[in-house]
Design an enzyme around this catalytic site. Structure first.
Site, PDB file in Angstrom:
ATOM      1  N   HIS A 157      -5.691   2.813   1.288  1.00  0.00           N
ATOM      2  CA  HIS A 157      -4.927   3.984   1.733  1.00  0.00           C
ATOM      3  C   HIS A 157      -5.572   4.683   2.935  1.00  0.00           C
ATOM      4  O   HIS A 157      -4.913   4.977   3.932  1.00  0.00           O
ATOM      5  CB  HIS A 157      -4.781   5.009   0.594  1.00  0.00           C
ATOM      6  CG  HIS A 157      -4.214   4.430  -0.668  1.00  0.00           C
ATOM      7  ND1 HIS A 157      -3.243   3.463  -0.687  1.00  0.00           N
ATOM      8  CD2 HIS A 157      -4.475   4.686  -1.981  1.00  0.00           C
ATOM      9  CE1 HIS A 157      -2.929   3.164  -1.936  1.00  0.00           C
ATOM     10  NE2 HIS A 157      -3.674   3.887  -2.737  1.00  0.00           N
TER      11      HIS A 157
ATOM     12  N   ASP B 116       0.897  -1.151   0.000  1.00  0.00           N
ATOM     13  CA  ASP B 116       0.000   0.000   0.000  1.00  0.00           C
ATOM     14  C   ASP B 116       0.933   1.196   0.000  1.00  0.00           C
ATOM     15  O   ASP B 116       1.552   1.512   1.020  1.00  0.00           O
ATOM     16  CB  ASP B 116      -0.865   0.002   1.260  1.00  0.00           C
ATOM     17  CG  ASP B 116      -1.838   1.171   1.274  1.00  0.00           C
ATOM     18  OD1 ASP B 116      -1.442   2.284   0.873  1.00  0.00           O
ATOM     19  OD2 ASP B 116      -2.987   0.984   1.692  1.00  0.00           O
ATOM     20  N   HIS B 117       1.073   1.865  -1.139  1.00  0.00           N
ATOM     21  CA  HIS B 117       2.184   2.815  -1.249  1.00  0.00           C
ATOM     22  C   HIS B 117       2.049   4.012  -0.303  1.00  0.00           C
ATOM     23  O   HIS B 117       3.024   4.666   0.002  1.00  0.00           O
ATOM     24  CB  HIS B 117       2.399   3.255  -2.712  1.00  0.00           C
ATOM     25  CG  HIS B 117       1.426   4.288  -3.202  1.00  0.00           C
ATOM     26  ND1 HIS B 117       0.151   3.973  -3.620  1.00  0.00           N
ATOM     27  CD2 HIS B 117       1.542   5.625  -3.346  1.00  0.00           C
ATOM     28  CE1 HIS B 117      -0.462   5.084  -3.994  1.00  0.00           C
ATOM     29  NE2 HIS B 117       0.354   6.106  -3.852  1.00  0.00           N
TER      30      HIS B 117
END
Ligand code: BG6
Length: 495
Positions: free
Chosen positions: A244, A181-182
């Site tokens: 996010h 999950d960047h």
């Protein structure tokens, strides 16, 4: 820790993510001297590329998207000599033999057993097939040396995420699986842990006694661009909230970890996810609002409505905006609403977390002394502004006691001169080092789906009657304002 020799495979090598994010990240790590001495990167895909053409395609990405370009003379060329391309069909098991060959060739040349990273930057529906085929490679079963990185969205709903977890954990050890999950790799997000747990001053007030509510806004000023096909299967809830936004919420709401061990941090986040109140299907309307953008004008340019975008059904009921009110049913957060919202084509690009503290217990000043009591506010701006602001009341200079909210600001740009690594740099390095702290564990992903599923279900079964319901360049549908306004609050943006 110096990294051992590493062979990297990027599935979806010819795709967007690799060109925009992954190769630029690896290139910047290399410029910083953080890549292993011996490494190779192989992009795979169905496009017919020679190594040379593939490198050219990636160089375009560097020039357009990387934080550092081909700056030292010849630096790109030297880096690119580690890159090659493998044309393959992911559904043909025999095509994976070539990968085995690449690994053993490098190992023979380097004279060591290498680490191998398989990065799956592909459409979610391809993940099961690739994982299954990969498992036939002897190297992929090496628990200590081989890792697989899986991009979001992880599954399509709770059921499919459970199935995917089951499949992956049958094929690999959990310690080999990196669900990315960047947002967790962003500097400003990682700093939330430092802010909360390296300072004693916030902790005593970080709870229901002092916090009125929390807001998380992740707003974008672009539409779905050329990703209509993907977005039709996703929508804002799946694209941004399930992952996010819920991860940001965990960072704000988690209990203090006892150590920085990966599982300790992840346990504390799981506790938050588990404590989020599941919204009953019949109550979804009270807690969640959806929207879809119409066509409209932004800065003198006519933009298409979502339903006119390429790859989108002209009657689509997919949401491009979502706002939800969550409650976390634990001791710390009982009764404190967490309002979150996200959307495409909104008024500003901003990812902002706001902690709104309660009103001073007794306000001795006359009402006309200030326009608002809501000055007790901590804003954590994730992007594009990267700062933390504490908004508090101050006396305006002059002969009257007139109050005025002022900001105390910590700004990354002012405090640190050094450029910050991009999220993908941090996370790729972590994956190569074998540090899963900032990656999602299987159970976290599933609980996040449990939180989202009732909303998804309700929305899918009750098609919207008013879509499209917001204009590009606005803050989303009116109902989103109402969601928070009926409780006497309003959405907060940076001053
Ligand atoms: C991705 C979503 O995960 O995050 C995109 O799929 C979104 O739709 C993007 O635009 C936003 O990321 P960032 O880092 O630009 O905020």
């Amino acid at each position: 820790k110096k990294l051992g020799p590493t062979v990297i495979f990027i599935f979806g090598g010819s795709g967007d993510l690799n060109q925009r994010k992954l190769t630029p990240a690896l290139y910047n790590l290399w410029l910083d001297g953080l890549m292993p001495e011996q490494f190779s990167i192989t992009g795979t895909g169905r496009t017919d590329y020679s190594d040379e053409k593939f490198r050219e395609h990636l160089l375009q990405g560097i020039n357009e998207f990387s934080r550092r370009k081909d700056e030292k003379n010849g630096s790109w060329e030297e880096f690119a000599s580690h890159i090659s391309y493998l044309r393959m069909d992911v559904d043909k098991p025999e095509d994976y033999n070539a990968m085995a060959g690449i690994i053993s060739d490098h190992e023979a040349a380097w004279g060591v057993s290498a680490n191998v990273l398989f990065y799956l930057a592909v459409a979610p529906q391809l993940v099961p097939e690739i994982a299954t085929n990969l498992n036939k490679l002897k190297k992929a079963k090496d628990k200590d040396k081989a890792r697989i990185v899986v991009e979001k969205p992880f599954g399509h709903d709770l059921k499919s995420a459970q199935e995917l977890n089951k499949l992956l954990t049958n094929l690999f050890d959990e310690s080999q699986i990196y669900r990315i999950d960047h947002y967790l790799g962003k500097e400003t997000v990682q700093n939330i842990l430092a802010l909360r747990f390296a300072n004693a001053l916030f902790e005593p007030i970080w709870n229901r006694h002092y916090i009125d509510h929390v807001q998380i806004t992740a707003a974008e000023t672009v539409g779905v661009e050329d990703r209509g096909g993907y977005y039709e299967r996703s929508g804002a809830l799946r694209d941004m909230v399930q992952n996010h936004i819920l991860q940001l919420l965990c960072m704000v709401a988690m209990e203090a970890p006892v150590s920085f061990e990966a599982d300790e941090i992840r346990n504390k986040k799981s506790d938050v996810l588990n404590a989020i109140r599941k919204i009953k299907k019949e109550e979804v309307q009270k807690y969640a609002v959806r929207g879809q953008y119409s066509s409209g004008w932004i800065e003198g340019k006519k933009e298409k409505g979502y339903r006119e975008e390429k790859g989108v059904d002209p009657d689509s009921s997919v949401e491009t905006f979502a706002a939800v009110k969550f409650y976390i049913d634990n001791w710390r957060w009982q009764g404190v609403p967490f309002y979150v919202r996200t959307g495409k084509y909104l008024k500003e690009k901003t990812t902002l977390i706001t902690i709104q503290f309660k009103e001073a217990p007794k306000y001795a000043f006359p009402p006309e002394a200030s326009e608002t009591w809501r000055a007790n506010r901590l804003s954590i701006s994730i992007q594009p502004e990267e700062d933390i602001r504490l908004l508090f009341q101050a006396k305006r200079p002059g002969q009257t006691m007139s109050l005025n909210p002022v900001n105390m600001v910590f700004s990354y740009a002012d405090s640190y001169n050094a450029p910050q690594p991009e999220a993908y740099e941090t996370l790729l390095l972590d994956a190569m080092m074998g540090n899963p702290t900032q990656f999602m564990r299987g159970d976290q992903v599933e609980v996040a789906w449990e939180v989202i599923d009732p909303i998804l279900d309700t929305w899918e079964n009750r098609p919207p009657v008013d879509f499209p319901n917001y204009a590009p360049g606005s803050w989303g549908p009116e109902d989103a304002e109402a969601l928070i306004a009926r409780e006497g609050r309003n959405w907060i943006t940076l001053p």
